[in-house]
Design a protein around this motif. Structure first.
Motif, PDB file in Angstrom:
ATOM      1  N   VAL A 396       0.853  -1.194   0.000  1.00  0.00           N
ATOM      2  CA  VAL A 396       0.000   0.000   0.000  1.00  0.00           C
ATOM      3  C   VAL A 396       0.885   1.239   0.000  1.00  0.00           C
ATOM      4  N   TYR A 397       0.601   2.127  -0.944  1.00  0.00           N
ATOM      5  CA  TYR A 397       1.360   3.369  -0.990  1.00  0.00           C
ATOM      6  C   TYR A 397       0.547   4.483  -0.317  1.00  0.00           C
ATOM      7  N   LEU A 398       1.182   5.186   0.631  1.00  0.00           N
ATOM      8  CA  LEU A 398       0.492   6.279   1.324  1.00  0.00           C
ATOM      9  C   LEU A 398       1.319   7.554   1.249  1.00  0.00           C
ATOM     10  N   GLU A 399       0.600   8.658   1.061  1.00  0.00           N
ATOM     11  CA  GLU A 399       1.253   9.943   1.278  1.00  0.00           C
ATOM     12  C   GLU A 399       0.591  10.551   2.507  1.00  0.00           C
ATOM     13  N   ALA A 400       1.417  11.008   3.446  1.00  0.00           N
ATOM     14  CA  ALA A 400       0.836  11.461   4.711  1.00  0.00           C
ATOM     15  C   ALA A 400       1.727  12.497   5.378  1.00  0.00           C
ATOM     16  N   GLU A 401       1.125  13.241   6.307  1.00  0.00           N
ATOM     17  CA  GLU A 401       1.914  14.131   7.164  1.00  0.00           C
ATOM     18  C   GLU A 401       1.995  13.482   8.530  1.00  0.00           C
ATOM     19  N   LEU A 402       3.221  13.252   8.966  1.00  0.00           N
ATOM     20  CA  LEU A 402       3.408  12.469  10.190  1.00  0.00           C
ATOM     21  C   LEU A 402       4.361  13.152  11.161  1.00  0.00           C
ATOM     22  N   PRO A 403       4.147  12.919  12.457  1.00  0.00           N
ATOM     23  CA  PRO A 403       5.128  13.418  13.422  1.00  0.00           C
ATOM     24  C   PRO A 403       6.482  12.759  13.151  1.00  0.00           C
ATOM     25  N   THR A 404       7.532  13.510  13.358  1.00  0.00           N
ATOM     26  CA  THR A 404       8.872  13.006  13.063  1.00  0.00           C
ATOM     27  C   THR A 404       9.153  11.674  13.750  1.00  0.00           C
ATOM     28  N   LYS A 405       8.564  11.507  14.942  1.00  0.00           N
ATOM     29  CA  LYS A 405       8.803  10.264  15.678  1.00  0.00           C
ATOM     30  C   LYS A 405       8.300   9.056  14.897  1.00  0.00           C
ATOM     31  N   VAL A 406       7.127   9.210  14.246  1.00  0.00           N
ATOM     32  CA  VAL A 406       6.571   8.091  13.489  1.00  0.00           C
ATOM     33  C   VAL A 406       7.413   7.831  12.249  1.00  0.00           C
ATOM     34  N   VAL A 407       7.859   8.927  11.638  1.00  0.00           N
ATOM     35  CA  VAL A 407       8.689   8.783  10.445  1.00  0.00           C
ATOM     36  C   VAL A 407       9.912   7.932  10.771  1.00  0.00           C
TER      37      VAL A 407
END
Ligand SMILES: Nc1nc2c(ncn2[C@@H]2O[C@H](COP(=O)(O)OP(=O)(O)OP(=O)(O)O)[C@@H](O)[C@H]2O)c(=O)[nH]1
Ligand SMILES: [Mg+2]
Length: 419
Positions: A396-407
């Motif tokens: 699954v390809y996702l584009e998202a805005e994430l907290p740096t910790k999750v990245v």
């Protein structure tokens, strides 16, 4: 109820606060205890008198006043040395408490958690120790400041050696608690939620806002230092991002430094937050000085560069101020938002601003998750904002805005991560 005479002495060289302001804050602090205020005495000196702080003449004058008004104790808006305190007690034959002891009294009354209680007891004993030297103040007099609080009758009977032992023990216990707490916090940080700490001068309305945002029932009172132990709770923002809000202990101008140190553990929480929500009581006549005091504490904690949203709370009490006047205030206080936790005015705007600011702290990524890592999809949806999804053959390809910790967590598990 003990009847207190308040004495505040402005020292020209030391303090930017006017003696009137310092005195009215001392009154508010005193009224946060069970004591009653008989009268406020204000004076000014170029520098403190070594043996009595206020000078012999003034000391005699106040002695007269104490007898005339039948006072039970004198509370100083300044910090006294052990000698000054002892001399004044002997001169007036009455209990004398300084600002630090008063604050410790209030803290002792408010502390709820084991850690909070230990911290207060430690600070109280460290305060007492140098005051037991030489002739010493009569231990019974030190039976806490106001009422029966303070380290308690039994503990006061301890001699210095035992006090030192107790201090070592408390320090050990606190260290153990701190280690345990830091593990808990680390777990929370591993959970990669952004943390927002609500900070501000005491009585600004922090707990009220916290309750409103998180649907909680923390103590809200028109008293200084209602909150002592920090409280954390989860909340879902309008864009579905989950965050943790922290309610914190209020700041105070000239908070004695050793107090700050003993409350360091509490303030660690603030230090590690991603975003600060600085609440000001705009109805308070000294809101500017309070703002300066908070900024000073942030500097002391070396976190003045953390992202901050400032809010002027209690705007419902500004009915006589024109719109232009309000706009000027907003500008003066770091483009603050106007807020009334009481009426709800400005809460939605605040949430929008909060969401926006947190999103700015987010990183935009594109990630292809292999089929055996589908568990992360839920994590991404719950922690961030997904802007695009494609179900492909490889995953699954996702584009998202994430907290740096999750990245950071995703780096190890995906074929491709584009930031
Ligand atoms: N008029 C008005 N009063 C408010 C508002 N927000 C809070 N208050 C009142 O201000 C007082 C202090 O509120 P708290 O939420 O306890 O303040 P705090 O900042 O947590 O205070 P400490 O924990 O003591 O540092 C209470 O009496 C609240 O009811 C507001 O928007 N308008
Ligand atoms: Mg509070």
């Amino acid at each position: 109820m003990e009847k207190a005479l308040l004495v505040t002495c402005g020292i020209e060289k030391e303090d930017s606060w006017e003696v009137e302001d310092a005195s009215s804050e001392l009154r508010a602090l005193t009224l946060s205890t069970t004591a009653q205020v008989l009268e406020e005495v204000l004076c000014r000196r170029h520098e403190p008198a070594p043996s009595t702080f206020i000078g012999k003449g003034k000391a005699e004058e106040i002695g007269e006043l104490c007898r005339g008004r039948d006072a039970d104790l004198v509370i100083f808006g300044n910090d006294l040395t052990a000698t000054q305190q002892r001399n004044l007690e002997e001169l007036w034959s009455i209990k004398v408490i300084d600002r630090t002891q008063l604050i410790l009294d209030i803290f002792a009354q408010r502390a709820r958690s084991t850690e909070g209680k230990y911290q207060v007891e430690l600070a109280q004993l460290l305060y007492l120790l140098p005051r037991l030297s030489g002739k010493g103040i009569m231990l019974s007099r030190l039976g806490g400041g106001i009422g029966t609080r303070g380290p308690g009758e039994q503990k006061l009977e301890m001699d210095r050696r035992r006090i030192r032992k107790r201090i070592t023990k408390l320090e050990g216990e606190l260290e153990a608690l701190r280690r345990r707490r830091s593990t808990v916090r680390k777990k929370r940080l591993d959970l990669p939620l952004s943390t927002v700490a609500i900070i501000g001068y005491t009585n600004a309305g922090k707990s009220s806002l916290f309750n409103r945002l998180t649907d909680s029932q923390e103590t809200v009172e028109d008293r200084l230092f209602s909150t002592l132990d920090p409280v954390a709770r989860k909340c879902v923002l309008p864009n579905n991002q989950r965050v943790i809000f922290l309610d914190t202990v209020g700041f105070l101008h000239n908070l004695p430094h050793h107090l700050i140190e003993s409350f360091q553990a509490t303030l660690e929480e603030v230090t590690e937050a991603d975003l600060l929500l600085h609440l000001l009581d705009v109805s308070h006549p000294r809101v500017r000085e309070q703002n300066d005091a908070v900024c000073q504490v942030l500097k002391d904690l070396k976190i003045e560069r953390k992202p901050v949203i400032s809010c002027l709370n209690k705007v419902d009490l500004l009915s006589s101020v024109s719109e232009r006047g309000k706009a000027r205030l907003q500008k003066e206080f770091q483009s603050a938002m106007l807020l009334s936790v009481k009426t709800g005015e400005g809460i939605d705007k605040l949430l929008d601003q909060l969401t926006g600011t947190l999103q700015n702290l987010l990183t935009r990524i594109g990630v292809l998750l292999p089929h055996n890592k589908m568990g992360y999809i839920e994590l991404i949806y719950s922690q961030g904002v997904v802007t695009k999804r494609e179900d492909r053959q490889e995953g699954v390809y996702l584009e998202a805005e994430l907290p740096t910790k999750v990245v950071a967590m995703l780096r190890g598990v995906t074929y491709s991560l584009r930031t």
